[in-house]
Design a protein around this motif. Sequence first.
Motif, PDB file in Angstrom:
ATOM      1  N   TRP A   1     -21.319   5.531   2.023  1.00 44.62           N
ATOM      2  CA  TRP A   1     -20.183   6.428   1.898  1.00 44.62           C
ATOM      3  C   TRP A   1     -19.245   6.312   3.094  1.00 44.62           C
ATOM      4  CZ3 TRP A   1     -18.715  10.511   5.033  1.00 44.62           C
ATOM      5  CH2 TRP A   1     -19.631  10.898   6.020  1.00 44.62           C
ATOM      6  N   ILE A   2     -19.787   5.985   4.269  1.00 44.39           N
ATOM      7  CA  ILE A   2     -18.930   5.795   5.445  1.00 44.39           C
ATOM      8  C   ILE A   2     -18.089   4.535   5.280  1.00 44.39           C
ATOM      9  CG2 ILE A   2     -18.894   5.499   7.944  1.00 44.39           C
ATOM     10  CD1 ILE A   2     -21.497   7.004   8.117  1.00 44.39           C
ATOM     11  N   GLY A   3     -18.701   3.490   4.728  1.00 46.21           N
ATOM     12  CA  GLY A   3     -17.941   2.268   4.463  1.00 46.21           C
ATOM     13  C   GLY A   3     -16.821   2.509   3.470  1.00 46.21           C
ATOM     14  N   PHE A   4     -17.111   3.266   2.406  1.00 48.31           N
ATOM     15  CA  PHE A   4     -16.070   3.601   1.436  1.00 48.31           C
ATOM     16  C   PHE A   4     -14.993   4.491   2.069  1.00 48.31           C
ATOM     17  CE2 PHE A   4     -19.395   3.094  -2.141  1.00 48.31           C
ATOM     18  CZ  PHE A   4     -19.114   1.739  -2.215  1.00 48.31           C
ATOM     19  N   LEU A   5     -15.407   5.376   2.965  1.00 47.36           N
ATOM     20  CA  LEU A   5     -14.452   6.247   3.644  1.00 47.36           C
ATOM     21  C   LEU A   5     -13.503   5.427   4.517  1.00 47.36           C
ATOM     22  CD1 LEU A   5     -13.483   9.123   4.269  1.00 47.36           C
ATOM     23  CD2 LEU A   5     -15.159   9.198   6.130  1.00 47.36           C
ATOM     24  N   ILE A   6     -14.038   4.424   5.208  1.00 44.40           N
ATOM     25  CA  ILE A   6     -13.183   3.543   6.011  1.00 44.40           C
ATOM     26  C   ILE A   6     -12.186   2.820   5.108  1.00 44.40           C
ATOM     27  CG2 ILE A   6     -13.168   1.485   7.479  1.00 44.40           C
ATOM     28  CD1 ILE A   6     -15.882   2.356   8.565  1.00 44.40           C
ATOM     29  N   SER A   7     -12.659   2.382   3.947  1.00 43.52           N
ATOM     30  CA  SER A   7     -11.774   1.714   2.983  1.00 43.52           C
ATOM     31  C   SER A   7     -10.671   2.662   2.518  1.00 43.52           C
ATOM     32  CB  SER A   7     -12.576   1.229   1.780  1.00 43.52           C
ATOM     33  OG  SER A   7     -13.622   0.369   2.181  1.00 43.52           O
ATOM     34  N   LEU A   8     -11.045   3.914   2.258  1.00 43.07           N
ATOM     35  CA  LEU A   8     -10.081   4.929   1.829  1.00 43.07           C
ATOM     36  C   LEU A   8      -9.029   5.172   2.901  1.00 43.07           C
ATOM     37  CD1 LEU A   8      -9.001   7.256   0.086  1.00 43.07           C
ATOM     38  CD2 LEU A   8     -10.825   8.699   1.026  1.00 43.07           C
ATOM     39  N   VAL A   9      -9.472   5.356   4.130  1.00 42.59           N
ATOM     40  CA  VAL A   9      -8.545   5.634   5.227  1.00 42.59           C
ATOM     41  C   VAL A   9      -7.625   4.433   5.475  1.00 42.59           C
ATOM     42  CG1 VAL A   9      -8.375   6.108   7.701  1.00 42.59           C
ATOM     43  CG2 VAL A   9     -10.089   7.294   6.322  1.00 42.59           C
ATOM     44  N   GLY A  10      -8.209   3.218   5.448  1.00 43.75           N
ATOM     45  CA  GLY A  10      -7.394   2.019   5.662  1.00 43.75           C
ATOM     46  C   GLY A  10      -6.322   1.865   4.599  1.00 43.75           C
ATOM     47  N   THR A  11      -6.694   2.055   3.338  1.00 42.46           N
ATOM     48  CA  THR A  11      -5.715   1.932   2.243  1.00 42.46           C
ATOM     49  C   THR A  11      -4.642   3.013   2.348  1.00 42.46           C
ATOM     50  OG1 THR A  11      -7.393   0.978   0.778  1.00 42.46           O
ATOM     51  CG2 THR A  11      -5.435   1.911  -0.260  1.00 42.46           C
ATOM     52  N   PHE A  12      -5.056   4.231   2.696  1.00 43.00           N
ATOM     53  CA  PHE A  12      -4.099   5.329   2.809  1.00 43.00           C
ATOM     54  C   PHE A  12      -3.101   5.085   3.944  1.00 43.00           C
ATOM     55  CE2 PHE A  12      -2.851   9.555   4.447  1.00 43.00           C
ATOM     56  CZ  PHE A  12      -2.243  10.059   3.304  1.00 43.00           C
ATOM     57  N   LEU A  13      -3.592   4.616   5.094  1.00 38.48           N
ATOM     58  CA  LEU A  13      -2.691   4.324   6.213  1.00 38.48           C
ATOM     59  C   LEU A  13      -1.744   3.177   5.857  1.00 38.48           C
ATOM     60  CD1 LEU A  13      -5.093   4.625   9.301  1.00 38.48           C
ATOM     61  CD2 LEU A  13      -3.349   6.260   8.538  1.00 38.48           C
ATOM     62  N   GLY A  14      -2.282   2.152   5.198  1.00 40.20           N
ATOM     63  CA  GLY A  14      -1.432   1.054   4.769  1.00 40.20           C
ATOM     64  C   GLY A  14      -0.373   1.511   3.783  1.00 40.20           C
ATOM     65  N   PHE A  15      -0.758   2.435   2.909  1.00 42.65           N
ATOM     66  CA  PHE A  15       0.166   2.988   1.927  1.00 42.65           C
ATOM     67  C   PHE A  15       1.302   3.734   2.620  1.00 42.65           C
ATOM     68  CE2 PHE A  15       1.249   6.079  -1.494  1.00 42.65           C
ATOM     69  CZ  PHE A  15       1.559   5.160  -2.491  1.00 42.65           C
ATOM     70  N   LEU A  16       0.971   4.501   3.665  1.00 42.72           N
ATOM     71  CA  LEU A  16       1.995   5.227   4.421  1.00 42.72           C
ATOM     72  C   LEU A  16       2.949   4.264   5.113  1.00 42.72           C
ATOM     73  CD1 LEU A  16       0.022   8.181   6.085  1.00 42.72           C
ATOM     74  CD2 LEU A  16       1.531   8.258   4.090  1.00 42.72           C
ATOM     75  N   ILE A  17       2.390   3.205   5.705  1.00 43.01           N
ATOM     76  CA  ILE A  17       3.237   2.205   6.365  1.00 43.01           C
ATOM     77  C   ILE A  17       4.197   1.584   5.356  1.00 43.01           C
ATOM     78  CG2 ILE A  17       3.208  -0.065   7.477  1.00 43.01           C
ATOM     79  CD1 ILE A  17       0.596   0.758   8.829  1.00 43.01           C
ATOM     80  N   PHE A  18       3.687   1.291   4.190  1.00 43.01           N
ATOM     81  CA  PHE A  18       4.521   0.700   3.141  1.00 43.01           C
ATOM     82  C   PHE A  18       5.663   1.640   2.751  1.00 43.01           C
ATOM     83  CE2 PHE A  18       5.339   0.582  -1.469  1.00 43.01           C
ATOM     84  CZ  PHE A  18       5.917  -0.671  -1.569  1.00 43.01           C
ATOM     85  N   VAL A  19       5.368   2.911   2.583  1.00 42.63           N
ATOM     86  CA  VAL A  19       6.388   3.891   2.181  1.00 42.63           C
ATOM     87  C   VAL A  19       7.447   4.046   3.267  1.00 42.63           C
ATOM     88  CG1 VAL A  19       6.791   6.315   1.628  1.00 42.63           C
ATOM     89  CG2 VAL A  19       4.829   5.122   0.641  1.00 42.63           C
TER      90      VAL A  19
END
Length: 600
Positions: free
Chosen positions: A208-226
């Motif tokens: 679950w920690i690995g998935f959480l890191i994936s979630l946070v990374g995708t979310f931060l990347g999404f913000l950068i994109f926006v």
Amino acid sequence: MCCQEEGTKLEYNSVSSYKIKGKGGFRASSFIYGFVGLDNIGFVANMVSMVLYFSFKMHLDLSGSANTVTNLLGSTYLLSIIGGFISDTYLSRFHTILIFGTAEILAWTLMTIQARYSSLQPQVCGKSNCLEGGIGLLFYGSLCLLALGTGGVRGALPALGADQFDHKDPNEAKALGRYFNWLLLSSVSGSAIGVTVVVWVSTNKGWWIGFLISLVGTFLGFLIFVFGKPFYRLQVPGESPLTRILQVIKVAIRNRKLQLPENSEELYEINVKESDSLEPKIAHTNQFRYLDKAAILPKTVEPTQWTVCTVTKVEEVKILTRMLPIIASTILMNTCLAQLQTFSVQQGYRMNRHFGSFEVPAPSVPVIPLLFMCILIPIYDFVFVPFARKITNHPSGITQLQRVGVGLVLSIISMGIAALVEIKRKHQSLKNPLEPIHVFWLSFQYGIFGIADMFTLVGMLEFFYKEAPAGMRSLSTSFTWISLSFGYYLSSVFVDIINSVTKRFSQSKKGWLAGQDLDQNNLQLFYWFLAILSCLNFINYLYWASWYKYKSDDKLDTKPKSGDNVTLPKSASVSRVPFLKANENDAAVVTAEVSSIGHK
């Protein structure tokens, strides 16, 4: 003529040709690089290690876990065509990414929650699949959402980044090739972090920690994109590509009994004076002449979209038809990639993975080609491309099809080396199981295949983008991911077929890849089989690459200035461009750059 605002519908699905200060270029694409890098940290890491999560947490058997991962990857890349189609037809590429990116974030959230709480995980049942009820619905629903979201983003993102560069501008044409190189670099950089850091965290600290890191990374990347929206050149979606294709096919069938004119200039085309459209015209080619019948306008017929098609519209269908053999010729390479991602990891389990006191996790073995690519991509971009450009006068150094061809040759070499390494590993394991060979031996096959992937993947993305009609660029670039998808699906089919056929001729009545013990099967023969098949595929690719005719836009400016009385020629022949010859249109861009220096 005053400049129109960006977003005004200028032409059939294209970026505004008016240069707006502060928009486009590498400043805009840097936001895309950030999104791609952060997104791939989680995606690639979980694709190489999720088979263990499916086995240990979801209690799927070995074949079920492997097939689930393969199907997830195949579906992800296959669904990219949906994102490409939507961004070409209904929404801009930016808004398409917003929608599918949100779905991807939601999928990671659901997977993190299920991995965190044991009550949402199945109990051991002794069956091949213990998932049922709400737990099974949550599991498969989150995977489907992940495939849809990730695939949709990949269908629109590369084309959005390429939109920031005008390939008809001499300087930006060179920058377009560099964009695809650095897009791959950002992807493999994030992937390298994922298959090391995230894989280690997942296997040692909790999934679950690995998935959480994936979630946070995708979310931060999404913000950068926006946040990069103010800097993007955004296209306006136009007419559906499928509608244009169907129009050509329908009219060609209806006109099947008509005689083609001897002079191709008699085919129907709209000139500039007759239309306000800024849609770029595509020159006529002599391939697939049957489709030219769609551009015949009978004297008694009123011209409409469903009674006659322009030469440009017919040529769009021809371009897509010419692309099909190129797509098919690259599928086998991706099948080889799938084998290296699965069997090589199993090889790594049976090899010495210690570097000093540190033991490399087996799922982290794929970091080897990623590290090679992180080093070689800048060398390729800053050293090889300028050197090759001086010889070929091509903005990218070599043509896209030449680049793909180099990748296919390197993939053949990689599979041959993989067979030799497996022979050495198996010999040593049978001789002395307690002293296996070092995992570093896998770096040879992984390193060469990493270089092959660098050539092929970027070559395909740039090829499909540049050759695609203006209104089909997202859909066309998604063909790269479709090739990957078919490669993963074909991987499973190959394994089943090989086992089914070879067990009939072996003395043990077992297939080459039967069972879990690598020392008792014949993985090296399977690698030789793929190497030989890849050689035959390369010969097939050479034929189609030599046969392919590069797209040629009409040379006259399709945007007349006020007072101009310019008529666009209805068609122009395109000369045959062989595989080992630079694209004449791209070479002309470099020539134009030299001649334009004195005019700036």
